[in-house]
Design an enzyme around this catalytic site. Structure first.
Site, PDB file in Angstrom:
ATOM      1  CD  GLU A   1    -101.708 -60.675  23.037  1.00  0.00           C
ATOM      2  OE1 GLU A   1    -101.435 -61.751  22.461  1.00  0.00           O
ATOM      3  OE2 GLU A   1    -100.849 -59.900  23.450  1.00  0.00           O
TER       4      GLU A   1
ATOM      5  CD1 TRP B   1     -98.127 -60.625  29.661  1.00  0.00           C
ATOM      6  CD2 TRP B   1     -99.880 -60.527  31.033  1.00  0.00           C
ATOM      7  NE1 TRP B   1     -98.984 -61.612  29.278  1.00  0.00           N
ATOM      8  CE2 TRP B   1    -100.082 -61.572  30.100  1.00  0.00           C
ATOM      9  CE3 TRP B   1    -100.861 -60.271  31.992  1.00  0.00           C
ATOM     10  CZ2 TRP B   1    -101.225 -62.377  30.121  1.00  0.00           C
ATOM     11  CZ3 TRP B   1    -101.995 -61.075  31.989  1.00  0.00           C
ATOM     12  CH2 TRP B   1    -102.170 -62.106  31.067  1.00  0.00           C
ATOM     13  CG  ASP B   2     -94.220 -62.755  29.389  1.00  0.00           C
ATOM     14  OD1 ASP B   2     -94.510 -63.869  28.939  1.00  0.00           O
ATOM     15  OD2 ASP B   2     -94.421 -61.701  28.761  1.00  0.00           O
TER      16      ASP B   2
ATOM     17  CE  LYS C   1    -101.778 -65.285  21.170  1.00  0.00           C
ATOM     18  NZ  LYS C   1    -101.013 -64.040  20.936  1.00  0.00           N
ATOM     19  CD  GLN C   2    -103.272 -65.335  26.576  1.00  0.00           C
ATOM     20  OE1 GLN C   2    -102.640 -66.088  27.278  1.00  0.00           O
ATOM     21  NE2 GLN C   2    -102.775 -64.201  26.111  1.00  0.00           N
TER      22      GLN C   2
END
Length: 791
Positions: free
Chosen positions: A486, A347-348, A606-607
């Site tokens: 994630e 998805w970057d 994680k984020q």
């Protein structure tokens, strides 16, 4: 300017992988890592070369399972050029004879310069200078000049130049037990006295590859061809004299069968290198091409931050240059810089396209077209799980099927574990978001009304079908997904993966449904009828979309947005204890799994994906979205949410610091700079602990550019208006850049001392409407305005 060159002094085998990745040179068509040409692939060096979109599929046996992976292929190595005094061993930096060494990358020119000195006997020194480029004007060419200078001795130097087809995909240690061979049918030969060639093909995708090298001595030395199996080899003998410099120039051409307007990639490569000019002329046209790129894209930011941003921009431009607009490729998450993530597309582009939209919209359009070409595959994927609409894969490569691995290795425990990241359906919302933002920036109604409308319609269809009505809640819910965080893939003790009502997923899905409905109602009637005939769309779907877009469930707990339903019931983690025990706990998931525990049990991210909403949407947009959903999101609730996740995030993703820096710039400014600095240092300092050597993090690099371009300026392109709402950050108090907006080329913006200076170049376009928080002004072509910013 010398202070803009990235220099590495001395030779450090432990840092070689990082340097090779950060010194990669490319042109959007192909790229080559900054490895030393006398070194082959081993535990220290990895001279990888990658062409955009060149993938191959192989099957490996993993933990008793046959697992299929599609990899971005490591192409034949064009770099090899080694040297020695006649009758002695080949010189290598890993031996005792290297006396000094430096490597310098100039992002402004796309040149890599290497200087080394070898001791070649008592009191005898051989100096080497190499200049390397991957040509930015001609995407099929690369070149390297090597200069040898003897200090105080006379002798004969043997030089061997080669094209090496023996390469495998071994650039990531944890993949090395899998099948790594992709190149088959490797053949080599000579085209003429100074040119050799290599041809091969990929094992499953059957992509034909042609490579040719012309290697010449500046003093007319002739080479001897000695082809060795899968290596095309040329040997030179150069006469050395004290203080005299002898030069070898190597020019290489690369084509594949994916290229347009060619018959045979080998013949194309031989022809191109045969007609290529000498090194000096190639250098001149290469420098001109880079100068043109920087005119369109450069950021004017003073100090160390500006230097890092320039490096980030350099890597974005050489991965996604204007040449990319001619290719069928997506955004590789790790650039063309290494083999991490197998070169896949995630998805970057969500972090990359907002920058490109305002500088290289033709590249943005091509990257979105890559997604449109794979729409049929996304429709099929949704049908396979009983859904309608388009379900885009979390990992994509050549043909758009789901490439997410079934198993992943935890290097800390050595265990192969099930991978459920394919449940990140939010990638579809990212694609829809990029379509809409691309249109807003450039006004490309032709794309929006055709390819863009088709993608938006089918992605909205998927969300409307995935949402189920909960009578007790009186709302729609989306169950069994994984969010951008994630870390959390399942509820503690659950026998199936997936979470319910991930806030980021549901809010972005609501946004997609609203935008798609708005678009379909405003399409020109002939196009709307055509779309209905092609897709079977009917007006009843619009009513459902409207209903779902206003009724999706967004969970809250303790007065903050919940990352997902049930997040507030998870256990608190003893952050201090884990930090004291392990130091770096960015990959907390791996630490806990190695202990026999799981991060699924804890309030640990994680984020923090709930905070991602503050990056995608301005404060006003986000409030309106929550209002539409029937929730109140005032400033205090948002600040509490930011504070809550700030203390529960390990930053195991390079994107995490970027998101926190962006959000804190508006929510809690005093702490923003800490995270901005981490985002800037993510790759250059390899903060993730060895991952950069496997490939740079392209989304994080592009995201830092967008942080300056849109985050700190509050720049939006909604409603035919250039909206600006700057947030002063003392550490980045002055900066400027030029953008391409609605047909205006080179609109220049500069923020300084509470003022915004805007210049619109002369043209026949309409004036630009600029909206600040307290007023709206019009700036005509050929006009400059200085606007005092509100406090």
């Amino acid at each position: 300017m010398r202070d803009r060159i990235w220099e590495y002094q001395g030779y450090d085998p432990g840092q070689e992988g990082l340097r090779e990745a950060l010194c990669t040179l490319g042109n959007g068509y192909f790229a080559t890592r900054g490895a030393l040409p006398e070194c082959g692939a081993d535990s220290v060096h990895y001279p990888g070369t990658y062409a955009a979109g060149c993938y191959d599929r192989v099957t490996s046996e993993v933990a008793g399972h046959h697992v299929e992976n599609e990899d971005m292929v490591n192409l034949p190595n064009w770099l090899p050029l080694r040297f020695r005094l006649a009758g002695e061993d080949w010189l290598t930096p890993d031996g005792p004879r290297l006396l000094d060494h430096s490597l310098g990358l100039d992002p402004g020119t796309g040149l890599l310069e290497r200087r080394s000195t070898y001791g070649v006997g008592t009191g005898r020194r051989l100096r080497i200078r190499q200049l390397r480029l991957v040509h930015m004007a001609d995407p099929h060419l690369a070149a390297m000049r090597t200069e040898f200078t003897a200090e105080d001795f006379t002798g004969e130097l043997e030089v061997e130049a080669a094209l090496d087809g023996r390469v495998r995909n071994t650039g990531v240690a944890r993949y090395r037990d899998l099948e790594t061979r992709h190149l088959v049918h490797v053949h080599t030969d000579s085209a003429d006295a100074d040119t050799v060639w290599l041809r091969c093909r990929t094992s499953a995708s059957d992509i034909r590859i042609g490579m040719a090298a012309r290697t010449v001595g500046a003093n007319g030395e002739t080479s001897e061809a000695r082809h060795q199996g899968r290596r095309a080899v040329q040997r030179f003998r150069l006469a050395l004299a004290p203080g005299r410099t002898v030069t070898v120039d190597k020019t290489v051409s690369l084509f594949t069968s994916r290229d347009p307007a060619i018959d045979d990639p080998l013949q194309a490569a031989v022809d191109r290198v045969g007609h290529a000019p000498g090194f000096d002329e190639l250098l001149e046209s290469h420098l001109t091409a880079w100068d043109l790129l920087w005119r369109r894209a450069d950021l004017e930011v003073p100090g160390k931050a500006g230097r890092v941003l320039r490096l980030h921009l350099f890597h974005v431009l050489q991965t996604l240059s204007p040449h990319t607009a001619d290719l069928d490729v997506g955004v590789p998450a790790r650039g063309l810089h290494g083999e991490a993530y197998r070169g896949h597309v995630f998805w970057d582009e969500l972090f990359v396209l907002p920058y490109l939209n305002l500088h290289f919209p033709e590249v943005s359009r091509a990257l979105l077209t890559y997604r449109h070409r794979r729409l049929e595959r996304a429709l099929a994927a949704a049908r396979e799980i009983g859904r309608t609409g388009a379900m885009y894969p979390w990992q994509s490569a050549s043909d758009g099927r789901e490439e997410t691995q079934q198993l992943h290795l935890n290097p800390r425990s050595g265990r192969w574990l099930p991978d459920h990241s394919h449940l990140q359906y939010h990638v579809g919302s990212a694609i829809a978001y990029n379509v809409w933002r691309y249109y807003e920036a450039g006004g490309d109604t032709e794309f929006l009304h055709t390819k863009g409308a088709e993608m938006l319609l089918q992605i909205a269809r998927f969300w409307a079908n995935a949402a189920t009505w909960d009578e007790g809640l009186g709302r729609y819910r989306v169950r069994g997904v994984v969010g951008p965080d994630e870390y959390h893939e399942a509820y503690p003790g659950a026998d199936r993966p997936g979470l319910d009502d991930n806030a980021y997923t549901n809010v972005t899905a609501a946004w997609v449904l609203a935008r798609a409905g708005e678009l379909l109602q405003t399409l020109p009637r002939p196009r709307r009828l055509e779309l209905a005939d092609r897709t079977g769309f009917d007006g009843g779907e619009l009513e459902l979309w409207e209903d779902v877009s206003r009724s999706l469930h967004v969970p809250f707990h303790d007065g903050v947005i919940s990352q997902f339903e049930g997040y507030g019931e998870l256990a608190e983690l003893d952050w201090a204890a884990y930090t004291a025990k392990y130091g770096d706990i960015r990959r907390l998931d791996r630490i806990l799994e190695a202990e026999g525990d799981t991060v699924n049990r804890y309030k640990a991210s994680k984020q923090a994906d709930a905070l991602m909403l503050g990056l995608l949407f301005s404060p006003a947009e986000l409030r309106a979205l929550f209002d539409r959903l029937g929730y109140r999101l005032d400033d205090e609730t948002w600040r509490r949410t930011v504070d809550y996740y700030l203390g529960r995030t390990s930053h195991g993703s390079t994107l995490s610091a970027l998101v926190h820096g962006w959000v804190l710039a508006r929510a809690r400014r005093a702490e923003a700079w800490t995270f901005v600095q981490e985002a800037l240092a993510g790759d250059i300092a390899d903060l993730q602990g060895g991952t950069t050597g496997e490939g740079i993090h392209l989304g994080a690099m592009a995201g830092t550019l967008d942080l300056v371009q849109r985050g700190l300026t509050g720049l939006e392109t909604r409603g035919d208006t250039l909206r600006l709402d700057p947030v002063p950050m003392p550490e980045l108090s002055e900066f400027g850049f030029s953008i391409r907006y609605r047909g205006h080329w080179g609109v220049h913006l500069r923020l300084r001392s509470g003022q915004l200076h805007i210049t619109v170049p002369d043209s026949d376009r309409d004036p630009i409407v600029v909206a600040l928080a307290d007023r709206t002004v019009s700036v005509a072509p050929g006009e400059s305005r200085t606007l005092v910013l509100p406090d």
